[in-house]
Scaffold this motif. Sequence first.
Motif, PDB file in Angstrom:
ATOM      1  N   UNK A 236      14.784  12.677 -12.667  1.00 27.15           N
ATOM      2  CA  UNK A 236      15.038  11.156 -11.962  1.00 27.15           C
ATOM      3  C   UNK A 236      16.005  10.801 -11.914  1.00 27.15           C
ATOM      4  N   UNK A 237      16.426   9.876 -10.907  1.00 29.66           N
ATOM      5  CA  UNK A 237      17.462   8.978 -10.713  1.00 29.66           C
ATOM      6  C   UNK A 237      17.438   7.577 -11.012  1.00 29.66           C
ATOM      7  N   UNK A 238      17.951   7.407 -11.713  1.00 26.19           N
ATOM      8  CA  UNK A 238      17.822   6.080 -12.689  1.00 26.19           C
ATOM      9  C   UNK A 238      19.075   5.011 -11.420  1.00 26.19           C
ATOM     10  N   UNK A 239      18.319   3.639 -11.620  1.00 22.25           N
ATOM     11  CA  UNK A 239      19.646   2.929 -11.078  1.00 22.25           C
ATOM     12  C   UNK A 239      19.257   1.882 -10.909  1.00 22.25           C
ATOM     13  N   UNK A 240      20.060   1.104 -10.772  1.00 25.67           N
ATOM     14  CA  UNK A 240      19.959  -0.449 -10.740  1.00 25.67           C
ATOM     15  C   UNK A 240      21.565  -1.024  -9.879  1.00 25.67           C
ATOM     16  N   UNK A 241      21.424  -2.178  -9.493  1.00 20.67           N
ATOM     17  CA  UNK A 241      22.168  -2.893  -8.474  1.00 20.67           C
ATOM     18  C   UNK A 241      23.229  -3.491  -9.486  1.00 20.67           C
ATOM     19  N   UNK A 242      23.973  -3.327  -9.078  1.00 16.28           N
ATOM     20  CA  UNK A 242      25.636  -3.956  -9.950  1.00 16.28           C
ATOM     21  C   UNK A 242      26.425  -5.315  -9.146  1.00 16.28           C
ATOM     22  N   UNK A 243      27.111  -6.294  -9.421  1.00 18.97           N
ATOM     23  CA  UNK A 243      27.810  -7.075  -8.920  1.00 18.97           C
ATOM     24  C   UNK A 243      29.105  -6.506  -8.486  1.00 18.97           C
TER      25      UNK A 243
ATOM     26  N   UNK B  75       4.420   6.051  -9.381  1.00 20.59           N
ATOM     27  CA  UNK B  75       4.637   4.951  -7.676  1.00 20.59           C
ATOM     28  C   UNK B  75       6.459   5.077  -7.777  1.00 20.59           C
ATOM     29  N   UNK B  76       7.130   5.697  -8.854  1.00 22.28           N
ATOM     30  CA  UNK B  76       8.992   6.163  -8.573  1.00 22.28           C
ATOM     31  C   UNK B  76       8.584   7.688  -8.317  1.00 22.28           C
TER      32      UNK B  76
ATOM     33  N   UNK C 265      10.446  14.934  -8.257  1.00 23.82           N
ATOM     34  CA  UNK C 265      11.606  14.498  -8.499  1.00 23.82           C
ATOM     35  C   UNK C 265      11.272  12.939  -8.038  1.00 23.82           C
ATOM     36  N   UNK C 266      11.871  12.217  -8.971  1.00 24.00           N
ATOM     37  CA  UNK C 266      11.670  10.285  -9.169  1.00 24.00           C
ATOM     38  C   UNK C 266      12.785   9.617  -9.099  1.00 24.00           C
ATOM     39  N   UNK C 267      12.439   8.218  -8.597  1.00 24.73           N
ATOM     40  CA  UNK C 267      13.358   7.525  -8.585  1.00 24.73           C
ATOM     41  C   UNK C 267      13.032   6.512  -9.840  1.00 24.73           C
ATOM     42  N   UNK C 268      13.988   5.731 -10.308  1.00 29.21           N
ATOM     43  CA  UNK C 268      13.887   4.549 -11.335  1.00 29.21           C
ATOM     44  C   UNK C 268      14.369   3.303 -10.943  1.00 29.21           C
ATOM     45  N   UNK C 269      14.412   2.264 -10.265  1.00 33.12           N
ATOM     46  CA  UNK C 269      15.503   0.945 -10.193  1.00 33.12           C
ATOM     47  C   UNK C 269      15.009   0.576 -11.594  1.00 33.12           C
TER      48      UNK C 269
ATOM     49  N   UNK D 263      19.468  -0.685 -18.455  1.00 27.44           N
ATOM     50  CA  UNK D 263      20.604   0.751 -17.299  1.00 27.44           C
ATOM     51  C   UNK D 263      21.505   0.287 -18.587  1.00 27.44           C
ATOM     52  N   UNK D 264      22.131  -0.498 -19.023  1.00 27.85           N
ATOM     53  CA  UNK D 264      23.321  -0.458 -19.640  1.00 27.85           C
ATOM     54  C   UNK D 264      23.080  -0.028 -21.429  1.00 27.85           C
ATOM     55  N   UNK D 265      21.616  -0.158 -21.463  1.00 27.61           N
ATOM     56  CA  UNK D 265      21.048  -0.540 -23.016  1.00 27.61           C
ATOM     57  C   UNK D 265      20.476   1.339 -23.002  1.00 27.61           C
ATOM     58  N   UNK D 266      20.392   1.735 -22.291  1.00 30.19           N
ATOM     59  CA  UNK D 266      20.425   3.243 -21.505  1.00 30.19           C
ATOM     60  C   UNK D 266      21.374   4.178 -22.408  1.00 30.19           C
TER      61      UNK D 266
END
Length: 196
Positions: free
Chosen positions: A25-32, A93-94, A111-115, A121-124
């Motif tokens: 899995x690709x784990x991702x998150x938006x970042x400012x 669904x991912x 292969x999966x991707x999870x937003x 993400x920082x907790x992980x």
Amino acid sequence: MAAVRRAGPNPGSEPGPEYKRACHVLLHAPSPHKVFGRVPVRHVVLMQMRFDGRLGFPGGFVDPRDSSLEEGLNRELAEEMGLGVGVARVTENDYISSWVMEHPQKIVGYFYAKRLSLEQLEQLEAGALSAKEHGLEVMGLVRVPLYTLRDGVGGLPAFLRNNFIGNAKEQLLEALGSLGLVPQNKLQEAVQASRE
């Protein structure tokens, strides 16, 4: 490797039981955030440094006792990233894509991707230090730089010069484009610069 796609959670025609199943899995998150206060990060994408010195995605082989592909992937995530991985629980669904490998062993991969939110993400990332496989199977998590610096090499182009396991590099590039995490023209420029 021959690519195989599945349209939904139930694969139609799939290789038989002689194939091992692997899920990543690709784990991702938006970042400012901005690097040096000026280069926008936009998105955080996690990969991991594996025990063999190659970059790959969290996950691994599904145990025949796992009730589903996703259950196997979530078990692997708990081992590699710690108990806090519940925030990143992967579902059907991912799912993004599948592939088949014949040699050196028979494997069908999913292969999966999870937003996630940036906080999740920082907790992980923080919890991964206490994971069962930290320092053994997984040497550490790595954030993928999704930008190119002014020199045209730093950032994503330099990152793409690393050694990746299997087809992890192709999966990364496909996901970055299909999920819209990097504009297609910037992605092509980064790939080209990584080859020069």
